[in-house]
Scaffold this motif. Structure first.
Motif, short mmCIF file in Angstrom:
data_model
loop_
_atom_site.label_atom_id
_atom_site.label_comp_id
_atom_site.label_asym_id
_atom_site.label_seq_id
_atom_site.Cartn_x
_atom_site.Cartn_y
_atom_site.Cartn_z
N ALA A 213 57.52 89.48 62.72
CA ALA A 213 58.09 89.84 63.59
C ALA A 213 58.38 91.28 63.08
O ALA A 213 57.94 92.37 64.03
CB ALA A 213 59.81 88.96 64.02
N LEU A 214 59.33 91.74 61.49
CA LEU A 214 59.62 93.27 61.86
C LEU A 214 58.19 93.40 61.53
O LEU A 214 57.81 95.14 62.14
CB LEU A 214 60.12 93.39 60.59
N THR A 215 56.30 93.70 60.96
CA THR A 215 55.63 93.80 61.11
C THR A 215 54.91 94.17 62.85
O THR A 215 54.29 95.16 63.33
CB THR A 215 54.55 93.45 60.16
N GLU A 216 55.43 93.63 63.26
CA GLU A 216 54.63 93.13 64.94
C GLU A 216 55.64 94.40 65.75
O GLU A 216 55.38 94.07 67.02
CB GLU A 216 54.34 92.00 65.11
N GLY A 217 56.65 95.24 65.24
CA GLY A 217 57.20 95.40 66.06
C GLY A 217 58.38 94.86 66.76
O GLY A 217 59.09 95.82 68.48
N GLU A 218 58.35 93.82 66.46
CA GLU A 218 59.40 92.83 67.59
C GLU A 218 61.48 92.89 66.85
O GLU A 218 61.28 91.47 65.98
CB GLU A 218 59.12 91.30 67.56
N TYR A 219 61.51 93.65 66.58
CA TYR A 219 62.24 93.67 66.38
C TYR A 219 64.35 93.49 66.19
O TYR A 219 64.77 92.76 65.05
CB TYR A 219 62.83 95.35 65.64
N HIS A 220 64.16 92.98 67.32
CA HIS A 220 65.42 91.67 67.70
C HIS A 220 65.01 90.41 67.61
O HIS A 220 65.96 90.22 67.12
CB HIS A 220 65.69 92.23 69.30
N HIS A 221 63.81 90.09 67.59
CA HIS A 221 63.62 88.98 66.86
C HIS A 221 63.79 88.92 66.06
O HIS A 221 63.78 87.04 65.18
CB HIS A 221 62.13 88.36 67.70
N ALA A 222 63.27 89.84 64.85
CA ALA A 222 62.75 89.63 63.09
C ALA A 222 64.70 89.59 63.33
O ALA A 222 65.41 88.73 62.18
CB ALA A 222 62.99 90.63 62.75
N ARG A 249 66.78 95.82 58.08
CA ARG A 249 66.24 96.65 58.63
C ARG A 249 65.17 96.34 59.51
O ARG A 249 64.77 97.37 60.32
CB ARG A 249 64.82 95.91 57.41
N ALA A 250 66.20 95.52 59.56
CA ALA A 250 65.40 95.21 61.73
C ALA A 250 66.41 95.61 62.58
O ALA A 250 66.20 96.64 62.94
CB ALA A 250 65.59 94.12 62.20
N TRP A 251 67.72 95.79 62.06
CA TRP A 251 68.28 97.23 62.65
C TRP A 251 68.60 98.72 62.55
O TRP A 251 68.57 99.49 63.73
CB TRP A 251 69.76 96.85 61.55
N ALA A 252 67.64 99.21 61.05
CA ALA A 252 67.36 100.77 61.09
C ALA A 252 66.24 100.39 61.69
O ALA A 252 65.82 102.19 62.80
CB ALA A 252 67.02 100.57 59.75
N GLY A 255 67.25 101.62 65.29
CA GLY A 255 68.25 102.60 65.02
C GLY A 255 69.70 102.33 65.21
O GLY A 255 70.86 102.82 65.73
N LYS A 256 70.22 101.27 64.92
CA LYS A 256 71.78 100.46 64.92
C LYS A 256 71.84 100.53 63.29
O LYS A 256 72.34 100.15 62.54
CB LYS A 256 72.01 99.18 65.30
N GLY A 257 72.92 102.45 63.34
CA GLY A 257 73.69 102.84 61.94
C GLY A 257 74.66 102.01 61.34
O GLY A 257 74.57 101.92 60.14
N PRO A 258 75.49 101.88 62.15
CA PRO A 258 76.66 100.83 61.67
C PRO A 258 76.20 99.45 61.38
O PRO A 258 76.38 99.11 59.57
CB PRO A 258 77.55 101.06 62.52
N GLU A 259 75.50 99.06 61.79
CA GLU A 259 74.99 97.47 61.62
C GLU A 259 73.60 97.61 60.97
O GLU A 259 74.05 96.71 59.98
CB GLU A 259 74.38 97.15 62.87
N THR A 260 73.07 98.96 60.74
CA THR A 260 72.52 98.30 58.56
C THR A 260 73.01 98.87 57.66
O THR A 260 72.49 98.37 56.67
CB THR A 260 71.40 100.40 59.07
N THR A 297 63.83 101.59 52.08
CA THR A 297 62.79 101.24 52.89
C THR A 297 64.11 101.59 54.29
O THR A 297 63.82 102.21 55.44
CB THR A 297 62.20 100.21 53.34
N THR A 298 64.91 100.54 54.30
CA THR A 298 66.03 100.62 55.38
C THR A 298 66.09 102.02 55.40
O THR A 298 66.41 102.31 56.70
CB THR A 298 66.84 99.62 54.87
N LEU A 299 66.74 103.13 54.57
CA LEU A 299 66.83 104.13 54.49
C LEU A 299 65.95 105.38 55.39
O LEU A 299 66.21 106.06 56.12
CB LEU A 299 68.03 104.86 53.43
N SER A 300 65.31 105.36 55.35
CA SER A 300 63.70 105.65 55.63
C SER A 300 63.36 105.65 56.95
O SER A 300 63.28 106.65 57.71
CB SER A 300 62.94 105.44 54.61
N TRP A 301 63.47 104.44 57.16
CA TRP A 301 63.27 103.94 58.67
C TRP A 301 64.92 104.64 59.80
O TRP A 301 64.25 104.95 60.26
CB TRP A 301 63.41 102.27 59.09
N LEU A 302 66.02 104.56 58.90
CA LEU A 302 67.05 104.91 59.45
C LEU A 302 66.69 106.38 59.83
O LEU A 302 67.56 106.99 60.52
CB LEU A 302 68.22 103.97 59.14
#
Length: 412
Positions: A213-222, A249-252, A255-260, A297-302
């Motif tokens: 789901a993450l690779t498909e852009g379905e971040y909330h579902h991921a 990674r999904a939170w990142a 764009g959800k910094g605190p959750e990430t 990966t997570t920090l770069s996405w954030l």
């Protein structure tokens, strides 16, 4: 002159047997792809390189050749020596089983379980299409054993072995973007895990779905799937840690910094007391270096500036001989992380150079192409001359510029 590889001779033989020119084959490949495809001249150059043995087909082209010619990937591109080795492996297990005068037996089960560990450890360094062929052969053997006489304990161990193999097969299918096949194997893995009451395999199935789901852009579902995996997984198991990483990674991506950062903190608490495992390359065993790579990966996405230095350190470790030796495929992904982090710190020139290094390793699998595309678009937005070269290299290796733009996921 070095000998032309067997797979390149097969490519040429299959084409000439049908009376096709290389341009005819280019048209057939484009039709089989059923998506925007490079111009025929570009594909003909690729075919020429493949048939001469200059470049081995990447996973996408290997799959397309097999569709056009009606052959399996392993039968077509597998090394005959590999086939012999795999046949010898299965034959050796079968001979030991017969010698024990048992339909299954303890030694057969132990050797199958060791084979699963070997396959999972081969994952980071083996092209997914090739590994998938080995997984299928072992699954066929497990299926035959399930039809024989066995005790309840033997039956459960076979179910667990089949569950791990099905899960690894699904992972390879996702790498190849073969999603219907991946879904079928995940369902099988989950069913076997339920019958065997094996919670960790159940959790890995959910985590693997989250990754897709993450690779498909379905971040909330991921994120939802990742949390579901954590609910199922045994606490402190590799599946639990991996699922926590996918949640971060999904939170990142959202764009959800605190959750990430909360997810990253939880991972650190789980990983810090862990020793380095005997086989850190094992796909289903978490290790500290994998944790660091996930954090980068997570920090770069954030778009966290701290990701740059962190990514350099992780890349060094992944390419060193420490902690289990070099891991080239992880290193290629780490270069994409570094490139994205460099874009966030307004260093597009180096970002383009690092992304180019990642792509030309030819170690990126199709499920990671979108990450390369994301860097390309970011470099282009800075309007630097290197952007044209980067796009052209991607075009030559992975697909058309138009498709690269079209498949950039949401949230960029």
């Amino acid at each position: 002159m070095s000998e032309v590889p067997a797979w390149s001779r097969r490519l040429r033989a299959e084409r000439t047997r049908r009376g096709w020119s290389q341009r005819d084959l280019a048209v057939q490949l484009a039709t089989a792809a059923n998506r925007p495809f490079p111009e025929p001249e570009s594909v003909v150059r690729r075919i020429r390189d493949h048939e001469s043995g200059k470049h081995r087909p990447d996973d996408e082209y290997a799959e397309l050749y097999c569709r056009v010619y009606g052959l399996s990937e392993h039968a077509f591109f597998g090394d005959p020596a590999d086939d012999a080795d795999l046949g010898d492996e299965i034959d050796a297990i079968e001979l030991a089983r017969r010698a024990a005068a048992s339909d299954v037996g303890r030694e057969t089960l132990e050797r199958l379980e060791l084979a699963v560990d070997d396959l999972a450890s081969a994952y980071p360094r083996t092209p997914p299409a090739q590994l998938l062929g080995r997984v299928r052969r072992h699954l066929e053997y497990v299926g035959r054993l399930l039809d024989g006489k066995k005790t309840l304990t033997e039956h459960r161990r076979l179910l667990v072995t089949g569950g791990w193999l099905s899960l690894l097969g699904a992972t390879c299918h996702i790498d190849l973007r073969q999603y219907p096949a991946a879904a079928a194997r995940l369902r099988t893995a989950a069913q076997l895990a339920c019958h065997a009451e094996h919670q960790e395999i159940r959790a890995w199935c959910l985590e693997t779905e989250a990754w897709q789901a993450l690779t498909e852009g379905e971040y909330h579902h991921a994120m939802v799937l990742s949390r579901g995996a954590q609910d199922v997984a045994p606490r402190s198991s590799s599946a639990y840690i991996q699922a926590t990483g996918q949640e971060g990674r999904a939170w990142a991506r959202m764009g959800k910094g605190p959750e990430t950062r909360d997810a990253l903190t939880r991972i650190q608490q789980l990983v810090s007391p862990m020793p380095m495992p005997d086989r850190p390359e094992h796909h289903f065993r978490y290790d500290p270096v994998k944790s660091e790579a996930y954090t980068v990966t997570t920090l770069s996405w954030l778009r966290d500036p701290a990701a740059v230095q962190y990514a350099r350190q992780v890349l060094y470790r992944l390419e060193s001989r420490e902690d289990g030796g070099p891991r080239p495929r992880r290193a290629a992904s780490a270069r994409l992380d570094l490139a994205l982090a460099l874009l966030a710190t307004d260093e597009p020139g180096e970002a383009g150079h690092v992304a180019l290094q990642a792509m030309t390793t030819r170690l990126l699998v199709p499920s990671n192409y979108w990450r390369a595309k994301e860097v390309i678009v970011g470099v282009e937005q800075h309007g630097i001359p290197e952007a044209d070269e980067l796009r052209e290299v991607y075009h030559e290796l992975y697909g058309t510029p138009a498709e690269a733009q079209r498949q950039i996921g949401p949230g960029f």
